[in-house]
Design a protein around this motif. Structure first.
Motif, PDB file in Angstrom:
ATOM      1  N   ASN A 150       0.929  -1.202  -0.242  1.00 53.20           N
ATOM      2  CA  ASN A 150       0.081  -0.068  -0.005  1.00 53.20           C
ATOM      3  C   ASN A 150       1.057   1.426  -0.131  1.00 53.20           C
ATOM      4  N   ILE A 151       0.287   2.217  -0.569  1.00 53.30           N
ATOM      5  CA  ILE A 151       0.991   3.588  -0.496  1.00 53.30           C
ATOM      6  C   ILE A 151       1.703   3.968   0.801  1.00 53.30           C
ATOM      7  N   SER A 152       0.863   3.545   1.867  1.00 51.95           N
ATOM      8  CA  SER A 152       1.310   3.971   3.381  1.00 51.95           C
ATOM      9  C   SER A 152       2.813   3.584   3.487  1.00 51.95           C
ATOM     10  N   LEU A 153       3.241   2.783   2.921  1.00 52.90           N
ATOM     11  CA  LEU A 153       4.617   2.257   3.142  1.00 52.90           C
ATOM     12  C   LEU A 153       5.545   3.355   2.743  1.00 52.90           C
ATOM     13  N   VAL A 154       5.244   4.435   2.043  1.00 52.92           N
ATOM     14  CA  VAL A 154       6.238   5.687   1.727  1.00 52.92           C
ATOM     15  C   VAL A 154       6.572   6.161   3.129  1.00 52.92           C
ATOM     16  N   GLY A 155       5.995   6.520   3.972  1.00 50.96           N
ATOM     17  CA  GLY A 155       6.413   6.963   5.300  1.00 50.96           C
ATOM     18  C   GLY A 155       6.782   6.215   6.159  1.00 50.96           C
ATOM     19  N   ILE A 156       7.317   5.094   5.832  1.00 55.51           N
ATOM     20  CA  ILE A 156       7.673   3.937   7.027  1.00 55.51           C
ATOM     21  C   ILE A 156       9.158   4.417   7.426  1.00 55.51           C
ATOM     22  N   GLU A 157       9.848   5.165   6.534  1.00 54.16           N
ATOM     23  CA  GLU A 157      11.219   5.172   7.188  1.00 54.16           C
ATOM     24  C   GLU A 157      11.432   6.102   8.517  1.00 54.16           C
ATOM     25  N   LYS A 158      10.295   7.291   8.230  1.00 52.19           N
ATOM     26  CA  LYS A 158      10.215   8.096   9.268  1.00 52.19           C
ATOM     27  C   LYS A 158       9.708   7.584  10.618  1.00 52.19           C
ATOM     28  N   GLU A 159       8.588   6.645  10.439  1.00 58.19           N
ATOM     29  CA  GLU A 159       8.185   6.043  11.823  1.00 58.19           C
ATOM     30  C   GLU A 159       9.053   4.638  12.451  1.00 58.19           C
ATOM     31  N   PHE A 160       9.897   4.174  11.550  1.00 57.56           N
ATOM     32  CA  PHE A 160      10.997   3.264  12.098  1.00 57.56           C
ATOM     33  C   PHE A 160      11.898   3.986  12.835  1.00 57.56           C
ATOM     34  N   TYR A 161      12.361   5.102  12.440  1.00 55.16           N
ATOM     35  CA  TYR A 161      13.390   5.661  13.362  1.00 55.16           C
ATOM     36  C   TYR A 161      12.861   6.553  14.499  1.00 55.16           C
ATOM     37  N   ASP A 162      11.486   6.972  14.400  1.00 52.64           N
ATOM     38  CA  ASP A 162      10.867   7.587  15.530  1.00 52.64           C
ATOM     39  C   ASP A 162      10.749   6.539  16.545  1.00 52.64           C
ATOM     40  N   LYS A 163      10.455   5.446  16.146  1.00 50.82           N
ATOM     41  CA  LYS A 163      10.177   4.418  17.354  1.00 50.82           C
ATOM     42  C   LYS A 163      11.437   3.867  17.927  1.00 50.82           C
ATOM     43  N   LYS A 164      12.612   4.309  17.407  1.00 52.24           N
ATOM     44  CA  LYS A 164      13.965   3.821  17.873  1.00 52.24           C
ATOM     45  C   LYS A 164      14.154   2.326  18.087  1.00 52.24           C
ATOM     46  N   ASN A 165      13.463   1.763  17.293  1.00 55.17           N
ATOM     47  CA  ASN A 165      13.607   0.214  17.277  1.00 55.17           C
ATOM     48  C   ASN A 165      14.847  -0.333  16.795  1.00 55.17           C
ATOM     49  N   ARG A 166      15.826  -1.052  17.644  1.00 57.46           N
ATOM     50  CA  ARG A 166      16.988  -1.491  17.357  1.00 57.46           C
ATOM     51  C   ARG A 166      17.070  -2.439  16.540  1.00 57.46           C
ATOM     52  N   LYS A 167      16.118  -3.375  16.399  1.00 59.07           N
ATOM     53  CA  LYS A 167      15.789  -4.269  15.556  1.00 59.07           C
ATOM     54  C   LYS A 167      15.039  -4.148  14.274  1.00 59.07           C
ATOM     55  N   ARG A 168      14.833  -2.822  13.785  1.00 57.56           N
ATOM     56  CA  ARG A 168      13.778  -2.556  12.810  1.00 57.56           C
ATOM     57  C   ARG A 168      14.273  -3.229  11.641  1.00 57.56           C
ATOM     58  N   GLU A 169      15.542  -3.499  11.147  1.00 62.54           N
ATOM     59  CA  GLU A 169      16.099  -4.071  10.228  1.00 62.54           C
ATOM     60  C   GLU A 169      15.654  -5.738  10.231  1.00 62.54           C
ATOM     61  N   LEU A 170      15.481  -6.010  11.161  1.00 57.95           N
ATOM     62  CA  LEU A 170      14.915  -7.531  11.379  1.00 57.95           C
ATOM     63  C   LEU A 170      13.477  -7.811  11.600  1.00 57.95           C
ATOM     64  N   ILE A 171      12.787  -6.956  11.418  1.00 58.00           N
ATOM     65  CA  ILE A 171      11.391  -7.076  11.432  1.00 58.00           C
ATOM     66  C   ILE A 171      10.591  -8.178  10.466  1.00 58.00           C
ATOM     67  N   LEU A 172      11.130  -7.939   9.357  1.00 52.18           N
ATOM     68  CA  LEU A 172      10.438  -8.874   8.233  1.00 52.18           C
ATOM     69  C   LEU A 172      11.110 -10.264   8.325  1.00 52.18           C
ATOM     70  N   LYS A 173      12.326 -10.356   8.996  1.00 47.12           N
ATOM     71  CA  LYS A 173      13.158 -11.705   9.037  1.00 47.12           C
ATOM     72  C   LYS A 173      12.270 -12.480  10.081  1.00 47.12           C
ATOM     73  N   GLU A 174      12.037 -11.646  11.265  1.00 45.09           N
ATOM     74  CA  GLU A 174      11.067 -12.344  12.335  1.00 45.09           C
ATOM     75  C   GLU A 174       9.923 -12.726  11.888  1.00 45.09           C
ATOM     76  N   SER A 175       9.125 -12.187  11.198  1.00 46.41           N
ATOM     77  CA  SER A 175       7.834 -12.146  10.747  1.00 46.41           C
ATOM     78  C   SER A 175       7.908 -13.499   9.855  1.00 46.41           C
ATOM     79  N   LEU A 176       8.711 -13.585   8.944  1.00 45.15           N
ATOM     80  CA  LEU A 176       8.919 -14.790   8.104  1.00 45.15           C
ATOM     81  C   LEU A 176       9.181 -16.003   8.962  1.00 45.15           C
ATOM     82  N   ALA A 177      10.241 -15.945   9.917  1.00 44.02           N
ATOM     83  CA  ALA A 177      10.413 -17.225  10.475  1.00 44.02           C
ATOM     84  C   ALA A 177       9.343 -17.836  11.212  1.00 44.02           C
ATOM     85  N   LYS A 178       7.903 -17.176  11.290  1.00 46.84           N
ATOM     86  CA  LYS A 178       6.940 -17.896  11.585  1.00 46.84           C
ATOM     87  C   LYS A 178       6.121 -18.573  10.764  1.00 46.84           C
ATOM     88  N   ILE A 179       6.366 -18.343   9.395  1.00 44.36           N
ATOM     89  CA  ILE A 179       5.779 -18.989   8.417  1.00 44.36           C
ATOM     90  C   ILE A 179       6.437 -19.758   7.270  1.00 44.36           C
TER      91      ILE A 179
END
Length: 259
Positions: free
Chosen positions: A88-117
């Motif tokens: 969805n076009i909402s992905l355009v703003g995800i970079e700012k939201e990633f860094y605003d949340k200061k999630n140190r594992k932000r680069e591993l979110i998809l990896k962790e999601s895929l591990a479950k399926i």
């Protein structure tokens, strides 16, 4: 265990989405259970499979933000064995939201999601955006390998060093198993000297990383059926099965299955 393959190139217009959709569809038609993840804000892979944005409520944005699981967003497509995680076009703003949340594992979110399926699918194909931002880094961090489509036109190799450097950094710091599956020449014309030169350059620099069928390199030709198929909500491998574009992508799938 799934084999996870990203289709990546920070340049736009190189046939990245076309490759992701048609490789996924070709593997599915070979009897493999496949998940295509549309991680591009333009959501072209989603529309290429016949979905409108009004057809679904949740998408890969919600997975990357941690509000939904992949199983919550997956759609069944009209092709047997092929599922889709839409974008969805909402992905355009995800970079700012990633860094605003200061999630140190932000680069591993998809990896962790895929591990479950990952036990559900033989192949997971990720269509990444034309940029080397956090979404592409997530995709590469989660992947076993990457396929790089390269348009057979002027400046084709421009920026490739940056992509290779990014792949190298991710391999060194986050994902040591990541490898380049191969380079795929796209929009190739046998009557065009520039196309021949780009292919020759790729052979010179990356001979062992070009896909082959018997002794010939697999190239995706300029083909009107490839250009037409998205408007019908179909991959070219189902829209025009006997077209040159379809033949090329089916050959790529066969090469992947043998690798």
């Amino acid at each position: 265990m799934s084999e996870i393959i990203s289709i990546a190139n920070q340049k736009g217009g190189v046939g990245k989405t076309t490759t992701a959709v048609n490789l996924a569809a070709s593997l599915a038609r070979k009897g493999k259970k496949v998940l295509l993840i549309d991680a591009d804000p333009q959501s072209n892979a989603t529309t290429n499979l016949g979905f409108k944005r009004s057809d679904y409520e949740f998408n890969i944005y919600h997975v990357l933000m941690g509000t939904k699981k992949l199983t919550d967003i997956i759609l069944k497509t009209g092709i047997k064995n092929l599922d889709l995680a839409p974008s969805n076009i909402s992905l355009v703003g995800i970079e700012k939201e990633f860094y605003d949340k200061k999630n140190r594992k932000r680069e591993l979110i998809l990896k962790e999601s895929l591990a479950k399926i990952e036990d559900v699918y033989h192949y997971i194909i990720i269509d990444s955006p034309p940029a080397l931002g956090p979404i592409t880094i997530n995709a590469l961090s989660a992947s076993d390998s990457v396929i790089v489509p390269i348009q057979c036109e002027f400046f084709a190799l421009e920026g490739l060093a940056q992509l290779l450097n990014t792949i190298g950094l991710i391999k060194k710091s986050i994902n040591p198993k990541l490898k380049i599956k191969g380079f795929l020449p796209t929009m190739y014309s046998g009557q065009n000297n520039l196309s021949k030169q780009v292919l020759a350059d790729l052979e010179y620099h990356f001979k062992d990383k070009l896909f082959k069928v018997k002794k010939d390199y697999i190239v995706v030709p300029r083909n009107v059926k490839i250009a037409e198929s998205p408007s019908f909500g179909e991959p070219v491998v189902t829209y025009a099965h006997k077209s040159k574009g379809s033949i090329a992508y089916r050959a790529l799938a066969a090469a992947i299955l043998k690798s």
